[in-house]
Design a protein around this motif. Sequence first.
Motif, PDB file in Angstrom:
ATOM      1  N   VAL A  32       0.832  -1.205   0.000  1.00  0.00           N
ATOM      2  CA  VAL A  32       0.000   0.000   0.000  1.00  0.00           C
ATOM      3  C   VAL A  32       0.864   1.252   0.000  1.00  0.00           C
ATOM      4  N   GLU A  33       1.919   1.256   0.811  1.00  0.00           N
ATOM      5  CA  GLU A  33       2.814   2.406   0.886  1.00  0.00           C
ATOM      6  C   GLU A  33       3.503   2.663  -0.451  1.00  0.00           C
ATOM      7  N   LEU A  34       3.995   1.627  -1.086  1.00  0.00           N
ATOM      8  CA  LEU A  34       4.668   1.783  -2.382  1.00  0.00           C
ATOM      9  C   LEU A  34       3.684   2.262  -3.446  1.00  0.00           C
ATOM     10  N   ALA A  35       2.468   1.719  -3.429  1.00  0.00           N
ATOM     11  CA  ALA A  35       1.453   2.135  -4.403  1.00  0.00           C
ATOM     12  C   ALA A  35       1.067   3.597  -4.188  1.00  0.00           C
ATOM     13  N   ALA A  36       0.963   4.021  -2.931  1.00  0.00           N
ATOM     14  CA  ALA A  36       0.604   5.411  -2.646  1.00  0.00           C
ATOM     15  C   ALA A  36       1.693   6.364  -3.133  1.00  0.00           C
ATOM     16  N   LEU A  55       1.620   6.478  -6.982  1.00  0.00           N
ATOM     17  CA  LEU A  55       0.432   7.201  -7.439  1.00  0.00           C
ATOM     18  C   LEU A  55       0.611   8.705  -7.268  1.00  0.00           C
ATOM     19  N   ALA A  56       1.207   9.116  -6.161  1.00  0.00           N
ATOM     20  CA  ALA A  56       1.446  10.540  -5.928  1.00  0.00           C
ATOM     21  C   ALA A  56       2.380  11.127  -6.981  1.00  0.00           C
ATOM     22  N   VAL A  57       3.446  10.409  -7.293  1.00  0.00           N
ATOM     23  CA  VAL A  57       4.400  10.897  -8.295  1.00  0.00           C
ATOM     24  C   VAL A  57       3.734  11.004  -9.665  1.00  0.00           C
ATOM     25  N   MET A  58       2.926  10.015 -10.027  1.00  0.00           N
ATOM     26  CA  MET A  58       2.251  10.046 -11.325  1.00  0.00           C
ATOM     27  C   MET A  58       1.274  11.208 -11.414  1.00  0.00           C
ATOM     28  N   ILE A  59       0.557  11.491 -10.323  1.00  0.00           N
ATOM     29  CA  ILE A  59      -0.371  12.631 -10.313  1.00  0.00           C
ATOM     30  C   ILE A  59       0.385  13.926 -10.536  1.00  0.00           C
ATOM     31  N   VAL A  60       1.484  14.103  -9.814  1.00  0.00           N
ATOM     32  CA  VAL A  60       2.263  15.335  -9.925  1.00  0.00           C
ATOM     33  C   VAL A  60       2.862  15.487 -11.321  1.00  0.00           C
ATOM     34  N   LEU A  61       3.383  14.411 -11.891  1.00  0.00           N
ATOM     35  CA  LEU A  61       3.976  14.493 -13.226  1.00  0.00           C
ATOM     36  C   LEU A  61       2.935  14.891 -14.263  1.00  0.00           C
ATOM     37  N   CYS A  62       1.778  14.258 -14.227  1.00  0.00           N
ATOM     38  CA  CYS A  62       0.730  14.587 -15.208  1.00  0.00           C
ATOM     39  C   CYS A  62       0.211  16.001 -15.008  1.00  0.00           C
ATOM     40  N   LEU A  63      -0.033  16.380 -13.755  1.00  0.00           N
ATOM     41  CA  LEU A  63      -0.576  17.705 -13.472  1.00  0.00           C
ATOM     42  C   LEU A  63       0.420  18.797 -13.847  1.00  0.00           C
ATOM     43  N   ALA A  64       1.668  18.656 -13.401  1.00  0.00           N
ATOM     44  CA  ALA A  64       2.666  19.699 -13.653  1.00  0.00           C
ATOM     45  C   ALA A  64       3.001  19.807 -15.134  1.00  0.00           C
ATOM     46  N   LEU A  65       3.123  18.670 -15.830  1.00  0.00           N
ATOM     47  CA  LEU A  65       3.444  18.726 -17.250  1.00  0.00           C
ATOM     48  C   LEU A  65       2.274  19.271 -18.058  1.00  0.00           C
ATOM     49  N   GLY A  66       1.054  18.869 -17.718  1.00  0.00           N
ATOM     50  CA  GLY A  66      -0.107  19.393 -18.434  1.00  0.00           C
ATOM     51  C   GLY A  66      -0.225  20.900 -18.295  1.00  0.00           C
ATOM     52  N   PHE A  88       1.705  10.915  -0.251  1.00  0.00           N
ATOM     53  CA  PHE A  88       3.073  10.791   0.255  1.00  0.00           C
ATOM     54  C   PHE A  88       3.073  10.666   1.781  1.00  0.00           C
ATOM     55  N   HIS A  89       2.144  11.356   2.455  1.00  0.00           N
ATOM     56  CA  HIS A  89       2.007  11.159   3.897  1.00  0.00           C
ATOM     57  C   HIS A  89       1.587   9.724   4.198  1.00  0.00           C
ATOM     58  N   ARG A  90       0.652   9.216   3.412  1.00  0.00           N
ATOM     59  CA  ARG A  90       0.202   7.829   3.607  1.00  0.00           C
ATOM     60  C   ARG A  90       1.332   6.846   3.356  1.00  0.00           C
ATOM     61  N   ALA A  91       2.190   7.167   2.437  1.00  0.00           N
ATOM     62  CA  ALA A  91       3.265   6.245   2.087  1.00  0.00           C
ATOM     63  C   ALA A  91       4.385   6.236   3.117  1.00  0.00           C
ATOM     64  N   PHE A  92       4.789   7.420   3.616  1.00  0.00           N
ATOM     65  CA  PHE A  92       6.007   7.494   4.424  1.00  0.00           C
ATOM     66  C   PHE A  92       5.765   7.853   5.890  1.00  0.00           C
ATOM     67  N   HIS A 108     -10.252   8.089   2.380  1.00  0.00           N
ATOM     68  CA  HIS A 108     -10.252   7.342   1.115  1.00  0.00           C
ATOM     69  C   HIS A 108      -9.212   7.925   0.140  1.00  0.00           C
ATOM     70  N   VAL A 109      -8.008   8.143   0.644  1.00  0.00           N
ATOM     71  CA  VAL A 109      -7.010   8.847  -0.148  1.00  0.00           C
ATOM     72  C   VAL A 109      -6.586   8.052  -1.379  1.00  0.00           C
ATOM     73  N   MET A 110      -6.566   6.715  -1.303  1.00  0.00           N
ATOM     74  CA  MET A 110      -6.165   5.917  -2.453  1.00  0.00           C
ATOM     75  C   MET A 110      -7.211   6.011  -3.562  1.00  0.00           C
ATOM     76  N   ASN A 111      -8.487   5.928  -3.209  1.00  0.00           N
ATOM     77  CA  ASN A 111      -9.540   6.051  -4.215  1.00  0.00           C
ATOM     78  C   ASN A 111      -9.549   7.443  -4.833  1.00  0.00           C
ATOM     79  N   ARG A 112      -9.384   8.451  -3.986  1.00  0.00           N
ATOM     80  CA  ARG A 112      -9.301   9.816  -4.499  1.00  0.00           C
ATOM     81  C   ARG A 112      -8.090   9.978  -5.414  1.00  0.00           C
ATOM     82  N   GLY A 113      -7.007   9.286  -5.089  1.00  0.00           N
ATOM     83  CA  GLY A 113      -5.800   9.371  -5.912  1.00  0.00           C
ATOM     84  C   GLY A 113      -6.020   8.838  -7.312  1.00  0.00           C
ATOM     85  N   LEU A 114      -6.756   7.746  -7.443  1.00  0.00           N
ATOM     86  CA  LEU A 114      -7.033   7.192  -8.769  1.00  0.00           C
ATOM     87  C   LEU A 114      -7.881   8.156  -9.597  1.00  0.00           C
TER      88      LEU A 114
END
Length: 299
Positions: A161-165, A168-179, A244-248, A265-271
């Motif tokens: 769960v920690e690794l997935a969180a 997921l956080a990194v992917m959100i930031v990459l897509c958001l910042a690049l877009g 990232f808080h959930r992960a570390f 429900h941070v994981m569901n919100r993350g998706l």
Amino acid sequence: MTDRVATPSAAPLPPGFERPGRSRGLVDVFGQRYLLRLIVRKELRVRYQASFLGLAWSYVKPGVQFVVFFFVMGNFLGMRGMLPPFAVYLFSGIVIINLFSEILGNATRSVVANGALVNKIYLPRQMFPVSSVLVALVHFVPQLVVLLIGALVAGWRPGPVELAAALLAVMIVLCLALGLGLAFGAINVAYRDIENIVDLILMVAIWFSPVLYPIATVRDTFGADSVLMRIYENNPLTIAVELFHRAFWWPAADAAAREGAIVDHVMNRGLVALAVCAVLLVIGDRVFRKLSRNFAQEL
């Protein structure tokens, strides 16, 4: 009766060749990875040219930022006792926010900064914002290593769960910042005020996401069911920080500190946030492609 002069049609290209000047957006960038590597090396070389510390600034800048916030928020406002281990909570938020800030800030300026290349040769112009992403990742990795070491010392043990969180956080930031960087970078060619607007956005980003305080503080201020609270909770940047808080931080925190510290429900919100950011990335690429036709004239 006059003969009609036939208009010659475009001759077919040999296999392996493409007609120049036709952009396929981000697809073209990853089809020319060697050129992308050259641009990334150039960006790193220019940034650290005549620099004594060089890449060590990847540690110094977030380190100073962490010390200042830890001293002010931890001691003056009592967050050390509210969110133990506060050092891990704080630094995990700083690391992911810094990744967003560096990508968006540099991507916004990337086309203007490389105006000489834009005017001299044809190449996928999206390479400049994408190179900002790769340069930011070069700086992100050392900060992530420091975070991992600190979390392990605090008692963190990684699980699926920690690794997935974290991923997921990194992917959100990459897509958001690049877009956003693609859209703002294209508009900035014609209106240079955009980079100043982006600087203002980045200045307040760390305060409008739960980096320095728990989500419960915002809930108590806005109200759990208020419109402002729903907007805040579903902001992709808020969700990325909370992931990232959930992960570390979450695995090393005690039960009392966990209560109300992370959005529900941070994981569901993350998706959901990742899907929204992916749409924003597509829109940013479309805006960039449309405006890039006038880059040579504007620059």
